[in-house]
Write a protein that holds these residues in place. Structure first.
Motif, PDB file in Angstrom:
ATOM      1  N   GLN A  46       0.574  -1.077   0.043  1.00 31.36           N
ATOM      2  CA  GLN A  46       0.166   0.070  -0.037  1.00 31.36           C
ATOM      3  C   GLN A  46       0.763   1.139   0.026  1.00 31.36           C
ATOM      4  OE1 GLN A  46      -2.236  -0.465   3.563  1.00 31.36           O
ATOM      5  NE2 GLN A  46      -3.566  -1.990   2.720  1.00 31.36           N
ATOM      6  N   TYR A  47       2.317   1.172   0.112  1.00 31.54           N
ATOM      7  CA  TYR A  47       3.161   2.328   0.008  1.00 31.54           C
ATOM      8  C   TYR A  47       4.091   2.249  -0.858  1.00 31.54           C
ATOM      9  CZ  TYR A  47       0.566   2.681   4.745  1.00 31.54           C
ATOM     10  OH  TYR A  47      -0.314   2.900   5.569  1.00 31.54           O
ATOM     11  N   PRO A  48       4.530   3.240  -1.368  1.00 32.17           N
ATOM     12  CA  PRO A  48       5.890   3.451  -2.180  1.00 32.17           C
ATOM     13  C   PRO A  48       6.980   2.769  -1.533  1.00 32.17           C
ATOM     14  CG  PRO A  48       4.845   5.692  -1.940  1.00 32.17           C
ATOM     15  CD  PRO A  48       4.095   4.720  -0.932  1.00 32.17           C
ATOM     16  N   ARG A  49       7.918   2.253  -2.566  1.00 32.95           N
ATOM     17  CA  ARG A  49       9.022   1.667  -1.952  1.00 32.95           C
ATOM     18  C   ARG A  49       9.835   2.535  -1.021  1.00 32.95           C
ATOM     19  NH1 ARG A  49      12.051   0.132  -7.063  1.00 32.95           N
ATOM     20  NH2 ARG A  49      11.331   1.872  -7.815  1.00 32.95           N
ATOM     21  N   TYR A  50       9.876   3.703  -1.189  1.00 30.52           N
ATOM     22  CA  TYR A  50      10.804   4.469  -0.411  1.00 30.52           C
ATOM     23  C   TYR A  50      10.412   4.725   1.085  1.00 30.52           C
ATOM     24  CZ  TYR A  50       7.668   8.069  -2.363  1.00 30.52           C
ATOM     25  OH  TYR A  50       6.576   8.922  -2.589  1.00 30.52           O
ATOM     26  N   MET A  51       9.197   4.240   1.627  1.00 29.87           N
ATOM     27  CA  MET A  51       8.727   4.151   2.867  1.00 29.87           C
ATOM     28  C   MET A  51       9.954   3.348   3.643  1.00 29.87           C
ATOM     29  SD  MET A  51       6.257   6.259   3.206  1.00 29.87           S
ATOM     30  CE  MET A  51       5.239   7.420   2.598  1.00 29.87           C
ATOM     31  N   ASP A  52      10.535   2.441   3.212  1.00 28.97           N
ATOM     32  CA  ASP A  52      11.261   1.584   4.067  1.00 28.97           C
ATOM     33  C   ASP A  52      12.321   1.064   3.235  1.00 28.97           C
ATOM     34  OD1 ASP A  52      12.002   0.013   6.636  1.00 28.97           O
ATOM     35  OD2 ASP A  52      11.929  -1.594   5.207  1.00 28.97           O
ATOM     36  N   THR A  53      13.638   1.106   3.792  1.00 31.91           N
ATOM     37  CA  THR A  53      14.792   0.470   2.962  1.00 31.91           C
ATOM     38  C   THR A  53      15.385  -0.445   4.131  1.00 31.91           C
ATOM     39  OG1 THR A  53      16.218   2.365   4.081  1.00 31.91           O
ATOM     40  CG2 THR A  53      15.247   2.603   1.678  1.00 31.91           C
ATOM     41  N   PHE A  54      14.981  -0.565   5.314  1.00 27.44           N
ATOM     42  CA  PHE A  54      15.553  -1.432   6.311  1.00 27.44           C
ATOM     43  C   PHE A  54      15.221  -2.958   6.066  1.00 27.44           C
ATOM     44  CE2 PHE A  54      16.828   1.780   9.787  1.00 27.44           C
ATOM     45  CZ  PHE A  54      17.677   2.356   8.838  1.00 27.44           C
ATOM     46  N   GLY A  55      13.991  -3.101   5.945  1.00 23.71           N
ATOM     47  CA  GLY A  55      13.206  -4.491   5.971  1.00 23.71           C
ATOM     48  C   GLY A  55      13.195  -5.069   7.448  1.00 23.71           C
ATOM     49  N   GLU A  56      13.066  -6.355   7.863  1.00 25.52           N
ATOM     50  CA  GLU A  56      12.944  -6.734   8.903  1.00 25.52           C
ATOM     51  C   GLU A  56      14.170  -6.800   9.684  1.00 25.52           C
ATOM     52  OE1 GLU A  56      11.491  -6.937  11.955  1.00 25.52           O
ATOM     53  OE2 GLU A  56       9.928  -8.129  11.494  1.00 25.52           O
ATOM     54  N   ASN A  57      14.519  -7.133  10.954  1.00 24.61           N
ATOM     55  CA  ASN A  57      15.574  -7.290  11.601  1.00 24.61           C
ATOM     56  C   ASN A  57      15.471  -8.507  12.810  1.00 24.61           C
ATOM     57  OD1 ASN A  57      15.077  -5.902  13.845  1.00 24.61           O
ATOM     58  ND2 ASN A  57      15.882  -4.158  13.165  1.00 24.61           N
ATOM     59  N   PRO A  58      16.761  -9.067  13.339  1.00 22.01           N
ATOM     60  CA  PRO A  58      16.361  -9.966  14.189  1.00 22.01           C
ATOM     61  C   PRO A  58      15.761  -9.599  15.561  1.00 22.01           C
ATOM     62  CG  PRO A  58      18.595 -10.272  13.070  1.00 22.01           C
ATOM     63  CD  PRO A  58      18.028  -8.898  12.680  1.00 22.01           C
ATOM     64  N   ARG A  59      15.969  -8.148  15.816  1.00 22.34           N
ATOM     65  CA  ARG A  59      15.317  -7.746  16.990  1.00 22.34           C
ATOM     66  C   ARG A  59      13.774  -7.551  16.799  1.00 22.34           C
ATOM     67  NH1 ARG A  59      16.890  -2.345  17.879  1.00 22.34           N
ATOM     68  NH2 ARG A  59      18.336  -2.409  16.062  1.00 22.34           N
ATOM     69  N   GLY A  60      13.252  -7.359  15.693  1.00 28.97           N
ATOM     70  CA  GLY A  60      11.941  -7.306  15.246  1.00 28.97           C
ATOM     71  C   GLY A  60      11.401  -8.377  15.413  1.00 28.97           C
ATOM     72  N   ILE A  61      11.994  -9.712  14.986  1.00 30.28           N
ATOM     73  CA  ILE A  61      11.523 -11.069  15.205  1.00 30.28           C
ATOM     74  C   ILE A  61      11.289 -11.207  16.725  1.00 30.28           C
ATOM     75  CG2 ILE A  61      12.132 -13.343  14.669  1.00 30.28           C
ATOM     76  CD1 ILE A  61      13.272 -12.413  12.099  1.00 30.28           C
ATOM     77  N   HIS A  62      12.490 -10.892  17.544  1.00 22.26           N
ATOM     78  CA  HIS A  62      12.489 -11.260  18.925  1.00 22.26           C
ATOM     79  C   HIS A  62      11.273 -10.343  19.513  1.00 22.26           C
ATOM     80  CE1 HIS A  62      15.288 -11.428  22.649  1.00 22.26           C
ATOM     81  NE2 HIS A  62      13.953 -12.122  22.725  1.00 22.26           N
ATOM     82  N   ALA A  63      11.228  -9.137  19.179  1.00 20.26           N
ATOM     83  CA  ALA A  63      10.402  -8.238  19.796  1.00 20.26           C
ATOM     84  C   ALA A  63       8.633  -9.003  19.583  1.00 20.26           C
ATOM     85  CB  ALA A  63      10.253  -6.751  19.348  1.00 20.26           C
ATOM     86  N   THR A  64       8.624  -9.424  18.513  1.00 22.46           N
ATOM     87  CA  THR A  64       7.372 -10.090  18.110  1.00 22.46           C
ATOM     88  C   THR A  64       7.170 -11.359  19.116  1.00 22.46           C
ATOM     89  OG1 THR A  64       7.241  -9.347  16.070  1.00 22.46           O
ATOM     90  CG2 THR A  64       5.776 -11.102  16.342  1.00 22.46           C
ATOM     91  N   MET A  65       8.197 -11.884  19.316  1.00 20.86           N
ATOM     92  CA  MET A  65       8.114 -13.068  20.191  1.00 20.86           C
ATOM     93  C   MET A  65       7.810 -12.969  21.546  1.00 20.86           C
ATOM     94  SD  MET A  65      11.322 -15.268  18.901  1.00 20.86           S
ATOM     95  CE  MET A  65      11.417 -16.463  20.131  1.00 20.86           C
ATOM     96  N   VAL A  66       8.413 -11.965  21.960  1.00 16.03           N
ATOM     97  CA  VAL A  66       7.969 -11.393  23.547  1.00 16.03           C
ATOM     98  C   VAL A  66       6.671 -10.823  23.833  1.00 16.03           C
ATOM     99  CG1 VAL A  66      10.446 -11.608  24.035  1.00 16.03           C
ATOM    100  CG2 VAL A  66       9.357  -9.406  23.657  1.00 16.03           C
ATOM    101  N   LEU A  67       6.106 -10.162  22.616  1.00 10.47           N
ATOM    102  CA  LEU A  67       4.857  -9.200  22.796  1.00 10.47           C
ATOM    103  C   LEU A  67       3.707 -10.023  22.549  1.00 10.47           C
ATOM    104  CD1 LEU A  67       6.095  -5.973  21.359  1.00 10.47           C
ATOM    105  CD2 LEU A  67       5.963  -6.533  23.804  1.00 10.47           C
ATOM    106  N   GLN A  68       3.584 -10.719  21.602  1.00 12.12           N
ATOM    107  CA  GLN A  68       2.589 -11.282  21.142  1.00 12.12           C
ATOM    108  C   GLN A  68       1.943 -12.416  22.132  1.00 12.12           C
ATOM    109  OE1 GLN A  68       3.224 -13.758  17.280  1.00 12.12           O
ATOM    110  NE2 GLN A  68       4.666 -15.093  18.341  1.00 12.12           N
ATOM    111  N   GLY A  69       0.534 -12.713  22.060  1.00 14.03           N
ATOM    112  CA  GLY A  69       0.070 -13.426  22.803  1.00 14.03           C
ATOM    113  C   GLY A  69      -0.139 -13.442  24.620  1.00 14.03           C
TER     114      GLY A  69
END
Length: 724
Positions: free
Chosen positions: A454-477
């Motif tokens: 839904q957004y132009p490509r330039y809205m992000d150049t980083f992508g996902e990172n390992p901390r993002g994966i980890h944050a989701t693990m500790v926050l969800q549920g």
């Protein structure tokens, strides 16, 4: 004597007194403002500043910052104003030239003169507070700035670590403007630690107390910000981390709202290839079907010569409508475009600290003067939100703006700014949390995140990172968060990057034939990794093995892959052979044995916190006292970050960046918070608050924040007015 003549001396005295009352001298003005300010230092040395007006609070808080570390205050303005060479000599000329491409004193003075009156009062108070500090501390010798002017505050207005201007390559700037090649070295290849932050917000529906929560966890160079509180009778009452020399709380909270900034991957800085030619004795550049004149100006850079005198170099610099020329690529010149809105940026930075709810916070965001930071918001009314930066140029998405684009094509031009609702945005998602770890916004709220399509490509150049994966693990549920369990989540020791990579190493050893030369050599170290749960800790030998192996494997990656820091685990897993993995592990084991006598060295024996001096660039020594730290680099997905490495003359690794300030905040009828800063509040090694938080820091042992007077009352070290 004539009666009039006899009265003359008295009349002159009365006239002089009236003049003095009508226009107080500068020292009198400073003293008058100081009389309206109270600074209370708590038992951690943290300043709680109260003034009658916002300007009084600014006067007091910048005075308090100068007390704690004037060197860092001055150095930040030497850097932002382009005056560092006046203190550090000729080596800093190119950094100064880069700053002066944007920070022209005459321009900043004009912008100050046309600023809103309320902002001018704050800038005046800022300069007065610093000048009063220097006047009352004659033993303090500035390196170059002996007097601060109000307009100088506009040179450093956003507060993030590493501004957009740092995208300009100093070696390439020097090569262009010196015509003598690249004399400067590239950035230190040994420093691969991610710069950025973690921010979490938890909705009331997902907390045990029914109160919204906020995690504030910047990852910066240590001692980069001051922790303090500033309060006024005009409604200001903010607490948190203020970048040295700035007069606003950059990451923090007030009684009703909190804000956490994380470095963003949005593309808001662009380079334009300019076709420059000389016509009739003047430089022009092609734009569409026309030839436009290149703007030419001169910049003079003073610097401290080897004999201590001040010399200067003068540069002729060039600009197109896209921005200043910063380098050459092939036969094209490269113009650099970035946000330059100092008045709006300074206004936005201060005004958001007074926002009382989400609506008022968003009203401030309409200034659109934040280009580099995502924001995690939480408030007493229960709102939580993820916000993308507000300064985002609108561009034609056909072009790849991560690379220089053709400046002669009008289609590549910026076309105004995006509206706030056109950028990725999350408000009160059903999953009950939002987060950012300098990763893309498309996992900010789990399944309720914005969709990249839904957004132009330039809205992000980083992508996902390992901390993002980890944050989701500790926050969800989870629906039972408290201030304490949010704090625990921020220090969760799991490392998903190692969970991804280490099994491939073990598999490589398992599949190696019995006659493989490394089979027997690595049997015991592999056994130590085989049962590992991928968690860090000061006693973990497995963590030592994994970190040293990952460090070794990075050196075996091609430079282009090594530069992709958020994908290092992917590249080590998938772009290296089983044989390379085993060879890298053997080298890591050998290095541990060489440096520490055994590969069975616990991680805390290697990874250390040490603060010996108040120097901005810290010295380290294995012979001096240091403290073990369990959490490692954030490269492998640890939420708590400690960027460490060995230094000349050391075997141990010493941290210089990562968790620099951590706070957890609970919003309700009253705000409650806990926090810790790296080391201590003061930059003076002689102060009891130079290193008094050092033992708490590596253990994540946050202390109570004294936000209210009744909390502070029993923890007062001293109360005074500036200058006393």
């Amino acid at each position: 004597m004539h009666p009039i003549r006899a009265l003359a001396p008295l009349l002159l005295f009365i006239l002089a007194s009236c003049t003095s009352l009508g226009a107080p001298s500068e020292p009198q003005r400073w003293q008058q403002q100081a009389s309206r300010v109270t600074i209370t230092r708590d038992d951690w040395g943290i300043a709680h500043v109260r003034g009658r007006t916002d300007a009084d609070a600014v006067f007091g808080m910048i005075y308090a910052q100068a007390e704690d570390d004037f060197n860092r205050v001055e150095t930040n303005y030497l850097t932002s104003l382009g005056r560092l060479a006046e203190a550090e000599g000729e080596k800093a000329i190119w950094q100064d030239l880069r700053a002066r491409l944007y920070m022209d004193p005459a321009d900043l003075q004009a912008r100050y003169a046309s600023s809103p009156e309320w902002l001018k009062r704050l800038m005046d108070a800022w300069a007065d507070g610093l000048n009063y500090y220097l006047a009352t501390h004659p033993q303090v010798k500035p390196r170059a700035i002996t007097r601060f002017e109000p307009w100088m505050a506009l040179s450093f207005s956003e507060g993030s670590i590493g501004g957009d201007i740092e995208r300009i390559s100093l070696p390439e700037l020097e090569a262009f403007y010196s015509k003598s090649g690249r004399a400067l070295a590239s950035a230190n290849a040994a420093d691969r630690e991610p710069r950025g932050s973690n921010g979490f917000a938890i909705a009331r529906s997902h907390t045990r107390q029914g109160k919204a929560l906020l995690l504030i966890n910047p990852h910066t160079s240590f001692f980069f910000r001051s922790e303090l509180q500033m309060t006024s009778d005009e409604g200001l009452n903010s607490y948190g981390a203020a970048t040295w020399g700035q007069f606003f709380i950059y990451q923090g909270f007030n009684e009703r709202a909190g804000w956490m900034h994380t470095s963003s991957g949005v593309d808001v800085v662009d380079e334009f290839l300019e076709a420059v030619s000389e016509q009739n004795g003047r430089l022009t550049y092609r734009y569409g079907t026309e030839e436009r004149p290149v703007t030419v100006s001169t910049i003079q850079i003073p610097y401290r010569a080897a004999d201590g005198s001040i010399a200067s170099r003068t540069f002729q610099v060039y600009r197109t409508h896209h921005g200043p020329i910063v380098r050459q690529q092939g036969d094209k010149w490269v113009a650099f475009a970035m946000m330059h809105k100092p008045v709006e940026a300074l206004s936005q930075s201060f005004l958001r600290t007074k926002a009382k709810d989400f609506a008022s916070f968003m009203k401030v965001m309409e200034l659109k003067a934040n280009s580099s930071n995502n924001t995690i918001f939480a408030g007493a009314r229960g709102n939580i939100a993820y916000l993308h930066p507000q300064f985002i140029p609108r561009r034609d998405d056909r072009f790849d703006f991560t690379k220089p684009v053709d400046g002669s094509d009008p289609a590549t031009d910026w076309k105004g700014l995006h509206a706030l609702n056109e950028a990725p945005f999350v408000l009160n998602p059903p999953n009950g949390w939002v987060m950012n770890t300098n990763n893309w916004p498309y996992s900010a709220a789990g399944p309720y995140s914005p969709k990249p399509s839904q957004y132009p490509r330039y809205m992000d150049t980083f992508g996902e990172n390992p901390r993002g994966i980890h944050a989701t693990m500790v926050l969800q549920g989870r629906k039972d968060f408290t201030l304490e369990t949010l704090q625990a989540a921020a220090y969760d020791s799991y490392q998903p990057g190692f969970a991804q990579m280490v099994p491939r190493l073990i598999e490589a050893w398992d599949k190696a034939p019995a006659v493989h030369p490394l089979k027997r050599r690595l049997e015991a170290p592999i056994s130590a990794l085989r049962g590992w749960d991928y968690r860090w800790g000061v006693g973990s030998v497995s963590n030592s093995l994994a970190v040293f192996w990952a460090e070794e494997m990075m050196t075996r990656l091609p430079a282009d892959l090594r530069a992709q820091r958020t994908r290092l685990a992917d590249h080590i897993e998938g772009r290296t052979t089983p044989e390379q993995k085993l060879e890298g592990f053997a080298a890591a084991v050998a290095r541990l044995e060489k440096d520490f006598g055994s590969w069975q060295t616990p991680w805390g024996e290697i990874n250390r916190f040490q603060r010996l001096t108040g120097d901005i660039t810290q010295p380290f020594s294995d012979a001096e006292a240091s403290i073990p730290v369990g959490f490692p680099s954030a490269l492998w997905g640890s939420l708590a970050s400690f960027g460490a490495r060995p230094y000349p003359g050391t075997k141990r690794w010493y941290g210089t960046s990562g968790n620099s300030f951590v706070a957890v905040v609970e919003f309700g009828d009253k705000v409650r918070a806990k926090a810790v800063s790296a080391g201590g509040e003061s930059g003076d090694p002689g102060s009891p608050h130079f290193n008094d938080q050092a033992e708490r820091y590596p253990n994540g042992n946050l202390r109570e924040v004294y936000f209210y007077p009744e909390q502070l009352r029993d923890h007062v070290e001293r109360t005074y007015r500036p200058g006393k």
